[in-house]
Design an enzyme around this catalytic site. Structure first.
Site, PDB file in Angstrom:
ATOM      1  N   SER A   1       3.102  11.878  -2.899  1.00 14.95           N
ATOM      2  CA  SER A   1       2.429  10.592  -2.672  1.00 14.95           C
ATOM      3  C   SER A   1       1.868   9.937  -3.925  1.00 14.95           C
ATOM      4  O   SER A   1       1.378   8.809  -3.845  1.00 14.95           O
ATOM      5  CB  SER A   1       1.301  10.759  -1.641  1.00 14.95           C
ATOM      6  OG  SER A   1       1.823  10.696  -0.335  1.00 14.95           O
TER       7      SER A   1
ATOM      8  N   LYS B   1       2.876   6.392  -4.814  1.00 12.41           N
ATOM      9  CA  LYS B   1       2.151   5.175  -4.428  1.00 12.41           C
ATOM     10  C   LYS B   1       1.532   4.463  -5.626  1.00 12.41           C
ATOM     11  O   LYS B   1       1.259   3.258  -5.558  1.00 12.41           O
ATOM     12  CB  LYS B   1       1.091   5.511  -3.373  1.00 12.41           C
ATOM     13  CG  LYS B   1       1.680   5.976  -2.042  1.00 12.41           C
ATOM     14  CD  LYS B   1       0.600   6.296  -1.027  1.00 12.41           C
ATOM     15  CE  LYS B   1       1.181   6.659   0.341  1.00 12.41           C
ATOM     16  NZ  LYS B   1       1.831   7.982   0.368  1.00 12.41           N
TER      17      LYS B   1
ATOM     18  N   SER C   1      -3.845   7.246   1.422  1.00  6.71           N
ATOM     19  CA  SER C   1      -2.443   7.655   1.326  1.00  6.71           C
ATOM     20  C   SER C   1      -1.664   7.223   2.566  1.00  6.71           C
ATOM     21  O   SER C   1      -0.981   8.031   3.213  1.00  6.71           O
ATOM     22  CB  SER C   1      -2.324   9.176   1.115  1.00  6.71           C
ATOM     23  OG  SER C   1      -1.092   9.498   0.513  1.00  6.71           O
TER      24      SER C   1
END
Length: 454
Positions: free
Chosen positions: A107, A110, A292
């Site tokens: 993640s 991102k 997230s």
């Protein structure tokens, strides 16, 4: 210019001071509550000084390497560890380990998605859901444009303020009343996106476990059944669920709804009846980074694609993101999705640090929410329950701000940390190894915070 960049990063520290001060005031109240129902906030960390990084002693790279040696050696992570640490003011490299190697970033992808959409679309843009006149008499069509935060009922006290079907239906009812229409059929248009609903490298288990919903341009609350549960089960058909909720709200607004919602394609020149705008892109970026949120990430990647004239699909989003990275001169980024769920993504630790430095550049204020959305250790978002007093990483509480990343055999952490002398550092740690855990990487970040390495 460097001092301006540091002040941009230091602005984030004010948030930490607020959290720490508020927590200290509330300490007695917190202690009186049942411990199993109350997360211990960053109040458990001591208040730390936050001098300007330029006034704090600079870091000796050799001493920092010594400080990182033990936690890295004890982590059990072998050759699959990448790391990069730089001084926030001078950009001096302080520690590097396979920093230019492309690795699965989970993640922390991102960070890339945030910079790409902010650079391409801008922080003040919004995603607008519309209701238009249908092709047949007495038909209205709900048209999705990618706002995954669209919700059914309005909550004026929530931040950011979300677009709601309740308000959209009320505005639609007003438009219909003005036209003398009292009964309608509801259609819904989910055609704004193209391509597959699951990215290359995604597993069906991601949906089954509630990590994401299949990607659609029309959905409510990220496709969740329970909007307040991040890992809630997802509805089988997000566009249909949104249309049914809209029909329900239309009925409550006094409009007779005939039959059940059906797919419909809105004409390009269809008359607009009502619309509802999402939070700003900057607010969506902060939400994505702090919590997230995977579906927000995929929506933002498609906004990047649309802004650059590319297909609003996984492939188009990746192509557009790569184009942005080339414009910004950032190497070491190859993505297949916007959220980081894909195991096909490859990003280097050096690229992650470089992107955070770009986001702090006073010449690029549009990128700032990439930084302001970073979770704070022991306080907010995906770091709220890490860096606890009973763990070895407690020194990072309140002074580490970082984006997390987790997949099977992957753990990543990239953000900022103050060392013991108050020097601001920017870091990225990424582990692609069966032994990879967030706990191990927290120890690395905490070592930065503990280091009086001048």
């Amino acid at each position: 210019m460097r001092h301006d960049r540091v002040w941009a990063l230091l602005t984030l520290a004010l948030l930490n001071v607020f959290v720490l001060t508020t927590g200290l005031v509330a300490r007695d109240v917190i202690a009186a509550r049942p411990p199993e129902t109350v997360p211990f906030p960053v109040a458990d960390a001591e208040t730390v000084p936050l001098p300007a990084a330029a006034d704090a002693a600079t870091v000796d790279p050799a001493r920092l390497a010594d400080k990182l040696d033990d936690p890295m050696a004890l982590s059990g992570i072998g050759e699959g560890l990448s790391a990069y640490v730089v001084d926030a003011e001078t950009h001096q490299e302080l520690y590097a380990r396979d920093e230019s190697t492309g690795v699965v970033p989970a993640s922390t992808t991102k960070v890339v998605t945030a910079v790409a959409v902010l650079h391409s679309v801008g922080p003040d843009a919004r995603i607008t859901t519309e209701v238009v006149q249908g092709a047949a008499p007495g038909e209205v069509v709900l048209v999705g444009a990618g706002d995954t935060t669209l919700t059914e009922t309005a909550d004026p006290d929530r931040y950011p303020r979300l677009a709601s079907l309740e308000e959209l239906a009320a505005d639609t009812a007003d438009a219909l009343e003005a036209a003398g229409v009292t009964s309608v059929r509801v259609g819904y248009d989910d055609s704004a996106y193209s391509g597959e609903a699951l990215a290359p490298g995604w597993k069906q288990g991601y949906i089954d476990e509630g990590s994401t919903a299949a990607v659609h341009a029309l959905m409510l609350d990220g496709g969740r059944i329970d909007r307040d549960d991040k890992y809630s089960s997802r509805v089988d058909d997000p566009p249909l669920a949104a249309a049914e909720a809209f029909a329900r709200q239309l009925s409550r607004a006094g409009v007779t709804v005939e039959g059940t919602p059906r797919p419909a394609e809105a004409a390009d020149d269809a008359a607009l009846l009502a619309d509802a705008a999402s939070p700003t892109i900057s607010a969506l970026v902060e939400w994505m980074m702090t919590h997230s949120e995977n579906n927000i990430a995929e929506a933002l990647a498609r906004q990047t694609a649309l802004a650059r004239g590319m297909e609003p699909s996984f492939g188009g989003g990746a192509e557009a993101t790569h184009a942005v990275m080339a414009e910004l001169g950032v190497e070491g980024v190859r993505v297949s999705d916007g959220s980081g769920l894909s195991v096909e993504n490859r990003i280097s630790a050096e690229a992650l640090v470089e992107l955070l430095l770009l986001a702090s550049d006073p010449e690029r204020p549009e990128l700032y929410s990439t930084l302001s959305g970073l979770p704070t250790a022991r306080a907010t978002g995906s770091l709220a329950y890490r860096y606890t007093p009973d763990g070895g990483a407690a020194a990072g509480a309140g002074v580490v701000r970082a984006k997390t990343g987790t997949l099977n055999g992957v753990s990543a952490l990239t953000g900022t940390a103050y060392d013991a002398d108050g020097r601001l550092l920017v870091f990225a740690f990424v582990a692609n190894d069966p032994a990879a855990t967030g706990t191990a990487l927290d120890l690395f970040a905490a070592a930065l915070a503990e280091c009086g390495c001048s």
